[in-house]
Motif scaffolding. Structure first.
Motif, mmCIF file in Angstrom:
data_model
loop_
_atom_site.group_PDB
_atom_site.id
_atom_site.type_symbol
_atom_site.label_atom_id
_atom_site.label_comp_id
_atom_site.label_asym_id
_atom_site.label_seq_id
_atom_site.Cartn_x
_atom_site.Cartn_y
_atom_site.Cartn_z
ATOM 1 N N ASN A 67 0.805 -1.222 0.000
ATOM 2 C CA ASN A 67 0.000 0.000 0.000
ATOM 3 C C ASN A 67 0.834 1.266 0.000
ATOM 4 N N TYR A 68 2.027 1.192 0.571
ATOM 5 C CA TYR A 68 2.830 2.410 0.715
ATOM 6 C C TYR A 68 3.998 2.413 -0.263
ATOM 7 N N VAL A 69 4.967 1.554 -0.064
ATOM 8 C CA VAL A 69 6.121 1.519 -0.978
ATOM 9 C C VAL A 69 5.661 1.229 -2.403
ATOM 10 N N GLY A 70 4.661 0.392 -2.555
ATOM 11 C CA GLY A 70 4.182 0.010 -3.880
ATOM 12 C C GLY A 70 3.216 0.975 -4.517
ATOM 13 N N SER A 71 2.876 2.073 -3.827
ATOM 14 C CA SER A 71 1.994 3.064 -4.439
ATOM 15 C C SER A 71 2.721 3.772 -5.577
ATOM 16 N N SER A 72 1.985 4.312 -6.512
ATOM 17 C CA SER A 72 2.601 4.900 -7.709
ATOM 18 C C SER A 72 3.534 6.050 -7.357
ATOM 19 N N THR A 73 3.139 6.869 -6.381
ATOM 20 C CA THR A 73 3.971 8.024 -6.027
ATOM 21 C C THR A 73 5.226 7.602 -5.282
ATOM 22 N N GLU A 74 5.093 6.662 -4.356
ATOM 23 C CA GLU A 74 6.249 6.266 -3.551
ATOM 24 C C GLU A 74 7.250 5.449 -4.356
ATOM 25 N N LYS A 75 6.778 4.635 -5.278
ATOM 26 C CA LYS A 75 7.728 3.870 -6.099
ATOM 27 C C LYS A 75 8.677 4.798 -6.829
ATOM 28 N N ALA A 76 8.136 5.844 -7.426
ATOM 29 C CA ALA A 76 8.984 6.784 -8.164
ATOM 30 C C ALA A 76 9.943 7.509 -7.229
ATOM 31 N N ALA A 77 9.451 7.907 -6.049
ATOM 32 C CA ALA A 77 10.298 8.642 -5.109
ATOM 33 C C ALA A 77 11.395 7.754 -4.533
ATOM 34 N N TYR A 78 11.027 6.541 -4.130
ATOM 35 C CA TYR A 78 12.031 5.619 -3.589
ATOM 36 C C TYR A 78 13.083 5.266 -4.637
ATOM 37 N N ALA A 79 12.643 5.007 -5.864
ATOM 38 C CA ALA A 79 13.588 4.636 -6.919
ATOM 39 C C ALA A 79 14.527 5.791 -7.239
ATOM 40 N N THR A 80 13.971 6.998 -7.361
ATOM 41 C CA THR A 80 14.804 8.165 -7.658
ATOM 42 C C THR A 80 15.800 8.422 -6.533
ATOM 43 N N GLY A 81 15.317 8.353 -5.293
ATOM 44 C CA GLY A 81 16.204 8.584 -4.155
ATOM 45 C C GLY A 81 17.308 7.552 -4.058
ATOM 46 N N LEU A 82 16.961 6.281 -4.266
ATOM 47 C CA LEU A 82 17.973 5.230 -4.173
ATOM 48 C C LEU A 82 19.026 5.382 -5.263
ATOM 49 N N LEU A 83 18.618 5.697 -6.476
ATOM 50 C CA LEU A 83 19.588 5.922 -7.555
ATOM 51 C C LEU A 83 20.531 7.067 -7.190
ATOM 52 N N ALA A 84 19.995 8.092 -6.511
ATOM 53 C CA ALA A 84 20.846 9.212 -6.088
ATOM 54 C C ALA A 84 21.839 8.759 -5.017
ATOM 55 N N ARG A 85 21.386 7.907 -4.080
ATOM 56 C CA ARG A 85 22.300 7.428 -3.036
ATOM 57 C C ARG A 85 23.432 6.600 -3.644
ATOM 58 N N ILE A 86 23.079 5.719 -4.570
ATOM 59 C CA ILE A 86 24.101 4.896 -5.226
ATOM 60 C C ILE A 86 25.093 5.776 -5.978
ATOM 61 N N ARG A 87 24.566 6.773 -6.647
ATOM 62 C CA ARG A 87 25.429 7.679 -7.415
ATOM 63 C C ARG A 87 26.362 8.465 -6.489
ATOM 64 N N ALA A 88 25.827 8.888 -5.333
ATOM 65 C CA ALA A 88 26.644 9.628 -4.374
ATOM 66 C C ALA A 88 27.761 8.755 -3.825
ATOM 67 N N LEU A 89 27.453 7.490 -3.533
ATOM 68 C CA LEU A 89 28.491 6.564 -3.070
ATOM 69 C C LEU A 89 29.552 6.346 -4.145
ATOM 70 N N ALA A 90 29.107 6.279 -5.391
ATOM 71 C CA ALA A 90 30.057 6.103 -6.494
ATOM 72 C C ALA A 90 31.000 7.283 -6.607
#
Length: 557
Positions: free
Chosen positions: A527-550
């Motif tokens: 209901n939460y992580v899988g909602s349309s809005t949260e999926k996009a936000a979580y995915a975008t944020g995680l890609l940013a974290r990975i990029r920052a670590l890189a």
């Protein structure tokens, strides 16, 4: 009169057309496209005749406009005429085209002028009072299209189905068609009341609703064809365009050694609902991740190095827009990792510490109780008056936490970090064509908050720019990009919002609850992580974290 001698300009009841020769489809289509423009010209000619001004007759070659190709041409011609007049009205009013910055008033004015102009150009039937019929036509067009514009302006402001220019074509078409349908009701009623003195019947309503809904769909298609989707191209802190030296896919496959944990709810969700992307030993990993107490999200290192690029590609698809591209994330990190923001973080961490300490104590207390864990952290935190008996100490701890958080809000606004973040996100909003959000870092936890155009950033204990800070802030900005009512779950939350707000105003809750409902692991991920809005936000944020670590930024907390 000889029936075979047909005069197209003879209005007598005995005149009727001779059988027209078959025309090629392309000619019928071309005549159909020109037909709406000819009709408007005839309306101008009528007006000119009223002031004794003779205009030449626009006599088109007869073709089978009633054929399929002719009807398609006429529909395209009507759409083109409306779109061109609407663009001109946008120039005159300054409203421009429909974007995320459009207002209800501006869109209503622009569309009202467009509808009124088309009403003015509409020819009047010969048996009607010219002045009255023309006035009704103008009012009908202006009123119905004003309603259309008000609806699309409202949708733009509140981002129903997403922001204009960022939502899918289907989202654009559906919102425009809905606005058109509502305007059709208004147009049909004004027309029938003005010319017939009675309410429109079902046939009139149905016809006008269908026509205006189709117009809305067509306008969405025309805008997408001419303007395309919004492209995001952020710039580095020095104003230059980013030039990524390595892709995230390359880094996770060839450079990430797995020693740094990269865990996220979106990875847990992805492994569950994308069977083709599941890592080895998934059942064992799932048992830990979906546990009702002390669940542990999946780690990027759970996937083999060969699988990781596919995981990154899947995250980009969930992110939906090019805000999550390597170049844009690099630019975002460059802007955030400024000397000014880094120097302000330690000061803010000191202000934030008491509230954050209380939050950790509350989470620890909840984790010890399966009863409370099943209710959910957020529900326990926000609804302490509804807790089962026997949790007096926790209720007192929450009250102390609320006092500490209020102190953060009161004193934290004087720190140097908040105006720096406001300036930073105002710049981001400008670069992405979004309304400027009101930003606050005075939020005593690691969590973020997004309500309408307000963004609250939970910096936790961060004393310098880190991968986690980059993730949290871009996660919340992605929510801002989507808008206040960008998914069905947001619509449902909006219906509940007055109740939540009343409870907050009465002092029963300190903070408005999030959209998540329930506290079980299944409800959280679906209901939460899988909602349309949260999926996009979580995915975008995680890609940013990975990029920052890189790029070598510390992991942070």
């Amino acid at each position: 009169m000889d029936d075979s001698a047909y005069n197209p300009h003879d209005d007598s009841s005995t005149a009727k057309p001779a059988q027209l020769p078959d025309r090629p489809p392309w000619l019928s289509f071309a005549v159909g496209v020109a037909e709406p423009f000819k009709k408007s010209y005839d309306g101008i000619k009528q007006i000119a005749e009223k002031i004794d001004l003779a205009l030449p007759v626009w006599d088109m070659t007869q073709a089978s406009v009633g054929s399929t190709s002719g009807k398609l041409g006429a529909a395209l011609g009507s759409l083109a005429e409306f779109w061109l007049i609407n663009r001109a009205a946008g120039k005159v009013t300054g409203a421009g085209r429909l974007t995320a910055l459009s207002t209800t008033r501006g869109e209503a004015l622009k569309m009202g002028i467009t509808g009124g102009a088309l009403g003015l150009l509409e020819p009047v039937e010969n048996d009607r009072n010219f002045g009255w019929a023309k006035a009704v036509s103008i009012v009908e067009g202006a009123s119905s299209m004003s309603v259309f514009g008000a609806a699309t302006g409202f949708q733009a402001r509140w981002a129903v189905m997403g922001r204009p220019g960022y939502r899918s074509f289907l989202g654009e078409a559906l919102t425009n068609s809905a606005a058109g349908a509502v305007s059709g009701i208004v147009g049909a009623e004004v027309h029938s009341l003005g010319l017939h003195g009675k309410a429109a019947d079902w046939v009139e309503l149905r016809g006008q609703v269908a026509t205006n809904a189709a117009l809305g769909f067509g306008l969405a298609g025309a805008d997408r064809l001419v303007f395309g989707r919004n492209k995001i191209a952020l710039r580095m802190a020095d104003g230059s365009l980013p030039k990524p030296a390595i892709t995230t896919e390359d880094w996770v496959q060839n450079s990430y050694d797995g020693k740094t944990e990269i865990r996220s709810p979106i990875l847990t969700w992805l492994a569950e609902f994308r069977r083709d992307l599941r890592p080895d030993n998934y059942e064992q990993l799932r048992a830990r991740a979906w546990a009702e107490t002390n669940g542990v999200n999946l780690n990027l290192s759970d996937w083999s190095s060969a699988q990781r690029p596919a995981v990154i590609s899947a995250l980009r698809r969930l992110a939906k827009t090019d805000l999550a591209s390597d170049a844009n994330i690099d630019a975002f990190i460059s802007q955030m990792n400024s000397p000014a923001i880094n120097s302000a973080l330690p000061e803010f961490a000191a202000v934030n510490k008491p509230s954050f300490d209380f939050e950790e104590q509350i989470r620890a207390a909840i984790a010890k109780s399966p009863e409370l864990t099943s209710i959910g952290d957020l529900n326990v935190r926000n609804w302490p008056d509804l807790l089962p008996p026997g949790h007096v100490e926790l209720v007192a701890l929450i009250e102390e936490a609320n006092k500490a958080r209020r102190l953060v809000w009161e004193t934290g606004r004087t720190n140097r970090l908040e105006p720096l973040l406001q300036e930073q996100f105002a710049r981001l909003s400008g670069e992405t064509g979004l309304p400027v959000a009101r930003v606050s870092a005075s939020y005593g936890s690691q969590n973020g908050l997004h309500i309408q155009d307000f963004l609250g950033f939970g910096m936790g204990r961060a004393t310098s720019m880190s991968a986690f800070v980059v993730e949290r802030t871009l996660h919340e900005f992605e929510h801002h990009r989507q808008g206040p009512i960008s998914g069905i779950e947001s619509v449902i939350y909006l219906l509940k919002y007055p109740y939540y707000l009343l409870r907050q105003k009465l002092g029963f809750i300190d903070q408005l609850p999030m959209k998540q409902t329930g506290g079980s692991a299944h409800e959280y991920f679906t209901n939460y992580v899988g909602s349309s809005t949260e999926k996009a936000a979580y995915a975008t944020g995680l890609l940013a974290r990975i990029r920052a670590l890189a790029q070598g930024l510390p992991e942070g907390d």
